[in-house]
Design a protein around this motif. Structure first.
Motif, PDB file in Angstrom:
ATOM      1  N   ARG A 137     -23.598 -18.006  12.107  1.00  0.00           N
ATOM      2  CA  ARG A 137     -24.463 -19.166  11.866  1.00  0.00           C
ATOM      3  C   ARG A 137     -24.346 -20.161  13.010  1.00  0.00           C
ATOM      4  O   ARG A 137     -25.355 -20.720  13.482  1.00  0.00           O
ATOM      5  CB  ARG A 137     -24.080 -19.834  10.546  1.00  0.00           C
ATOM      6  CG  ARG A 137     -24.528 -19.097   9.312  1.00  0.00           C
ATOM      7  CD  ARG A 137     -23.978 -19.708   8.046  1.00  0.00           C
ATOM      8  NE  ARG A 137     -24.196 -21.146   7.943  1.00  0.00           N
ATOM      9  CZ  ARG A 137     -23.755 -21.877   6.914  1.00  0.00           C
ATOM     10  NH1 ARG A 137     -23.073 -21.298   5.937  1.00  0.00           N
ATOM     11  NH2 ARG A 137     -23.991 -23.168   6.875  1.00  0.00           N
ATOM     12  N   ALA A 138     -23.134 -20.384  13.465  1.00  0.00           N
ATOM     13  CA  ALA A 138     -22.927 -21.318  14.571  1.00  0.00           C
ATOM     14  C   ALA A 138     -23.555 -20.790  15.856  1.00  0.00           C
ATOM     15  O   ALA A 138     -24.181 -21.559  16.607  1.00  0.00           O
ATOM     16  CB  ALA A 138     -21.433 -21.569  14.767  1.00  0.00           C
ATOM     17  N   ARG A 139     -23.395 -19.499  16.135  1.00  0.00           N
ATOM     18  CA  ARG A 139     -23.981 -18.917  17.352  1.00  0.00           C
ATOM     19  C   ARG A 139     -25.501 -19.037  17.327  1.00  0.00           C
ATOM     20  O   ARG A 139     -26.127 -19.320  18.361  1.00  0.00           O
ATOM     21  CB  ARG A 139     -23.585 -17.448  17.488  1.00  0.00           C
ATOM     22  CG  ARG A 139     -22.146 -17.210  17.901  1.00  0.00           C
ATOM     23  CD  ARG A 139     -21.959 -15.756  18.306  1.00  0.00           C
ATOM     24  NE  ARG A 139     -20.549 -15.396  18.373  1.00  0.00           N
ATOM     25  CZ  ARG A 139     -19.878 -14.853  17.370  1.00  0.00           C
ATOM     26  NH1 ARG A 139     -20.501 -14.576  16.223  1.00  0.00           N
ATOM     27  NH2 ARG A 139     -18.601 -14.553  17.496  1.00  0.00           N
ATOM     28  N   LEU A 164     -10.452 -19.261   8.627  1.00  0.00           N
ATOM     29  CA  LEU A 164     -11.546 -19.512   7.706  1.00  0.00           C
ATOM     30  C   LEU A 164     -12.083 -20.928   7.859  1.00  0.00           C
ATOM     31  O   LEU A 164     -13.300 -21.144   7.983  1.00  0.00           O
ATOM     32  CB  LEU A 164     -11.063 -19.278   6.276  1.00  0.00           C
ATOM     33  CG  LEU A 164     -12.070 -19.527   5.153  1.00  0.00           C
ATOM     34  CD1 LEU A 164     -13.216 -18.542   5.225  1.00  0.00           C
ATOM     35  CD2 LEU A 164     -11.377 -19.445   3.797  1.00  0.00           C
ATOM     36  N   CYS A 165     -11.184 -21.906   7.876  1.00  0.00           N
ATOM     37  CA  CYS A 165     -11.617 -23.305   7.968  1.00  0.00           C
ATOM     38  C   CYS A 165     -12.236 -23.619   9.330  1.00  0.00           C
ATOM     39  O   CYS A 165     -13.187 -24.408   9.421  1.00  0.00           O
ATOM     40  CB  CYS A 165     -10.454 -24.232   7.667  1.00  0.00           C
ATOM     41  SG  CYS A 165      -9.941 -24.218   5.927  1.00  0.00           S
ATOM     42  N   ASN A 166     -11.720 -23.018  10.400  1.00  0.00           N
ATOM     43  CA  ASN A 166     -12.333 -23.201  11.716  1.00  0.00           C
ATOM     44  C   ASN A 166     -13.749 -22.647  11.731  1.00  0.00           C
ATOM     45  O   ASN A 166     -14.661 -23.246  12.330  1.00  0.00           O
ATOM     46  CB  ASN A 166     -11.498 -22.509  12.795  1.00  0.00           C
ATOM     47  CG  ASN A 166     -10.283 -23.310  13.211  1.00  0.00           C
ATOM     48  OD1 ASN A 166     -10.144 -24.478  12.863  1.00  0.00           O
ATOM     49  ND2 ASN A 166      -9.395 -22.691  13.969  1.00  0.00           N
ATOM     50  N   ALA A 167     -13.944 -21.509  11.091  1.00  0.00           N
ATOM     51  CA  ALA A 167     -15.276 -20.905  11.059  1.00  0.00           C
ATOM     52  C   ALA A 167     -16.249 -21.762  10.253  1.00  0.00           C
ATOM     53  O   ALA A 167     -17.412 -21.938  10.628  1.00  0.00           O
ATOM     54  CB  ALA A 167     -15.195 -19.494  10.483  1.00  0.00           C
ATOM     55  N   VAL A 168     -15.773 -22.317   9.138  1.00  0.00           N
ATOM     56  CA  VAL A 168     -16.622 -23.228   8.353  1.00  0.00           C
ATOM     57  C   VAL A 168     -16.935 -24.476   9.178  1.00  0.00           C
ATOM     58  O   VAL A 168     -18.060 -24.996   9.154  1.00  0.00           O
ATOM     59  CB  VAL A 168     -15.925 -23.599   7.032  1.00  0.00           C
ATOM     60  CG1 VAL A 168     -16.688 -24.717   6.312  1.00  0.00           C
ATOM     61  CG2 VAL A 168     -15.807 -22.375   6.129  1.00  0.00           C
ATOM     62  N   SER A 169     -15.955 -24.951   9.931  1.00  0.00           N
ATOM     63  CA  SER A 169     -16.145 -26.132  10.769  1.00  0.00           C
ATOM     64  C   SER A 169     -17.269 -25.927  11.778  1.00  0.00           C
ATOM     65  O   SER A 169     -18.123 -26.794  11.950  1.00  0.00           O
ATOM     66  CB  SER A 169     -14.844 -26.486  11.484  1.00  0.00           C
ATOM     67  OG  SER A 169     -15.002 -27.609  12.316  1.00  0.00           O
ATOM     68  N   VAL A 170     -17.294 -24.772  12.459  1.00  0.00           N
ATOM     69  CA  VAL A 170     -18.357 -24.546  13.447  1.00  0.00           C
ATOM     70  C   VAL A 170     -19.694 -24.293  12.766  1.00  0.00           C
ATOM     71  O   VAL A 170     -20.753 -24.654  13.303  1.00  0.00           O
ATOM     72  CB  VAL A 170     -18.017 -23.403  14.428  1.00  0.00           C
ATOM     73  CG1 VAL A 170     -16.808 -23.755  15.275  1.00  0.00           C
ATOM     74  CG2 VAL A 170     -17.831 -22.067  13.729  1.00  0.00           C
ATOM     75  N   TYR A 185     -20.831 -25.762  10.172  1.00  0.00           N
ATOM     76  CA  TYR A 185     -21.395 -27.052   9.764  1.00  0.00           C
ATOM     77  C   TYR A 185     -21.275 -28.121  10.858  1.00  0.00           C
ATOM     78  O   TYR A 185     -21.805 -29.222  10.684  1.00  0.00           O
ATOM     79  CB  TYR A 185     -20.695 -27.551   8.504  1.00  0.00           C
ATOM     80  CG  TYR A 185     -21.048 -26.762   7.263  1.00  0.00           C
ATOM     81  CD1 TYR A 185     -22.149 -27.092   6.485  1.00  0.00           C
ATOM     82  CD2 TYR A 185     -20.283 -25.663   6.870  1.00  0.00           C
ATOM     83  CE1 TYR A 185     -22.481 -26.370   5.354  1.00  0.00           C
ATOM     84  CE2 TYR A 185     -20.601 -24.922   5.739  1.00  0.00           C
ATOM     85  CZ  TYR A 185     -21.702 -25.285   4.981  1.00  0.00           C
ATOM     86  OH  TYR A 185     -22.025 -24.556   3.858  1.00  0.00           O
ATOM     87  N   ALA A 186     -20.580 -27.810  11.944  1.00  0.00           N
ATOM     88  CA  ALA A 186     -20.391 -28.740  13.071  1.00  0.00           C
ATOM     89  C   ALA A 186     -19.664 -30.011  12.657  1.00  0.00           C
ATOM     90  O   ALA A 186     -19.887 -31.089  13.216  1.00  0.00           O
ATOM     91  CB  ALA A 186     -21.734 -29.084  13.726  1.00  0.00           C
ATOM     92  N   VAL A 187     -18.765 -29.885  11.698  1.00  0.00           N
ATOM     93  CA  VAL A 187     -18.017 -31.023  11.164  1.00  0.00           C
ATOM     94  C   VAL A 187     -16.519 -30.716  11.250  1.00  0.00           C
ATOM     95  O   VAL A 187     -16.092 -29.610  10.916  1.00  0.00           O
ATOM     96  CB  VAL A 187     -18.424 -31.296   9.696  1.00  0.00           C
ATOM     97  CG1 VAL A 187     -17.460 -32.272   9.023  1.00  0.00           C
ATOM     98  CG2 VAL A 187     -19.846 -31.837   9.635  1.00  0.00           C
ATOM     99  N   PRO A 188     -15.702 -31.671  11.690  1.00  0.00           N
ATOM    100  CA  PRO A 188     -14.257 -31.426  11.807  1.00  0.00           C
ATOM    101  C   PRO A 188     -13.602 -31.122  10.466  1.00  0.00           C
ATOM    102  O   PRO A 188     -13.898 -31.767   9.452  1.00  0.00           O
ATOM    103  CB  PRO A 188     -13.714 -32.737  12.382  1.00  0.00           C
ATOM    104  CG  PRO A 188     -14.895 -33.420  12.984  1.00  0.00           C
ATOM    105  CD  PRO A 188     -16.074 -33.019  12.167  1.00  0.00           C
ATOM    106  N   VAL A 189     -12.702 -30.148  10.482  1.00  0.00           N
ATOM    107  CA  VAL A 189     -11.919 -29.789   9.303  1.00  0.00           C
ATOM    108  C   VAL A 189     -10.446 -29.762   9.700  1.00  0.00           C
ATOM    109  O   VAL A 189     -10.070 -29.041  10.624  1.00  0.00           O
ATOM    110  CB  VAL A 189     -12.326 -28.414   8.738  1.00  0.00           C
ATOM    111  CG1 VAL A 189     -11.421 -28.026   7.560  1.00  0.00           C
ATOM    112  CG2 VAL A 189     -13.789 -28.415   8.301  1.00  0.00           C
TER     113      VAL A 189
END
Length: 242
Positions: free
Chosen positions: A42-44, A101-107, A109-113
């Motif tokens: 999704r981020a790519r 997992l959390c890093n992937a969710v972060s990218v 949504y483009a929001v820091p986790v």
């Protein structure tokens, strides 16, 4: 233990939308690869249309960093740094299933986790606040630093800083590792619509933690009127569960 943002943070940053999640029973063995691949795809796809520096979520954090007297392209929020790495290298580092997992969710949504080993944080309070300058921050290399007075940090009751420059860099002291069993996850957004984004992120992370570790996380949205999240073995009063 309680987690909160200091009154001055809410006053200085009225667009802040934050969410917290507490989970127990996580470990270093889980196959999160398919979910990580889905979120990074999704981020790519988004990066194919514009660089991360043009994302509204990132631009909003750049404005916050500038308001704190920091050069935004020198000190980037965590999600921007991860997106930049993904764009340049095509992948994200593999560290620990929970962190991956959390890093992937972060990218996505483009929001820091932020993901902290909750047992490495000294209670009864972890607060996002302006540093006094005497807090101790441990780098991933083991060196000790002191946040500058006025710098926004995650500070615990023992005076240990668990972040530098707010969402720029986490501490090695509370980093998730093979012995971690209890985590605190924090997502923070400052863009328009950030509250909806953070709510969706919390639900996403909670579902994945349940699917891979069988845990039932407690989550809460933090606002100017509901500023505190209590961590416990059971979901705290007022917390949401997926």
């Amino acid at each position: 233990m309680r987690f909160r943002h200091a009154d001055a943070i809410w006053s200085d940053h009225p667009r802040l939308a934050a969410g917290a999640l507490h989970a127990t029973g996580v470990g270093p063995v889980a196959d999160v690869g398919p979910r990580v691949a889905e979120y990074t795809a999704r981020a790519r796809a988004r990066l194919a249309g514009a660089s991360e520096g043009r994302f509204p979520e990132v631009l909003a954090w750049r404005r916050v960093f500038a308001s704190m007297g920091l050069k935004p392209t020198q000190y980037r929020c965590a999600s921007e740094s991860l997106l930049r790495r993904l764009r340049k290298e095509g992948t994200l580092p593999r560290i620990h299933p929970v962190v991956d997992l959390c890093n992937a969710v972060s990218v996505a949504y483009a929001v820091p986790v932020a993901v902290l080993d909750a047992d490495r944080v000294t209670g009864p309070l972890l607060e996002v606040r302006h540093a006094r300058g005497d807090e101790e921050y441990t780098t991933f290399g083991g060196a000790t630093e002191h946040p500058a007075p006025g710098e926004v940090t995650y500070a615990d009751s023992a005076g240990r800083a668990h972040a530098r420059r707010w969402t720029n860099r986490q501490s090695g002291h509370s980093a998730v590792g093979e012995h971690t069993r209890r985590i605190l996850v924090v997502a923070e957004a400052v863009h328009d619509g950030g509250a909806d984004t953070v709510a969706e992120m919390l639900d996403t992370i909670a579902r994945d933690l349940t699917a891979h570790w069988g845990t039932t996380p407690a989550t809460a949205l933090l606002t100017a009127s509901t500023r505190e999240f209590a961590l416990g073995d059971e979901p705290p009063s007022g917390a949401r569960t997926p």
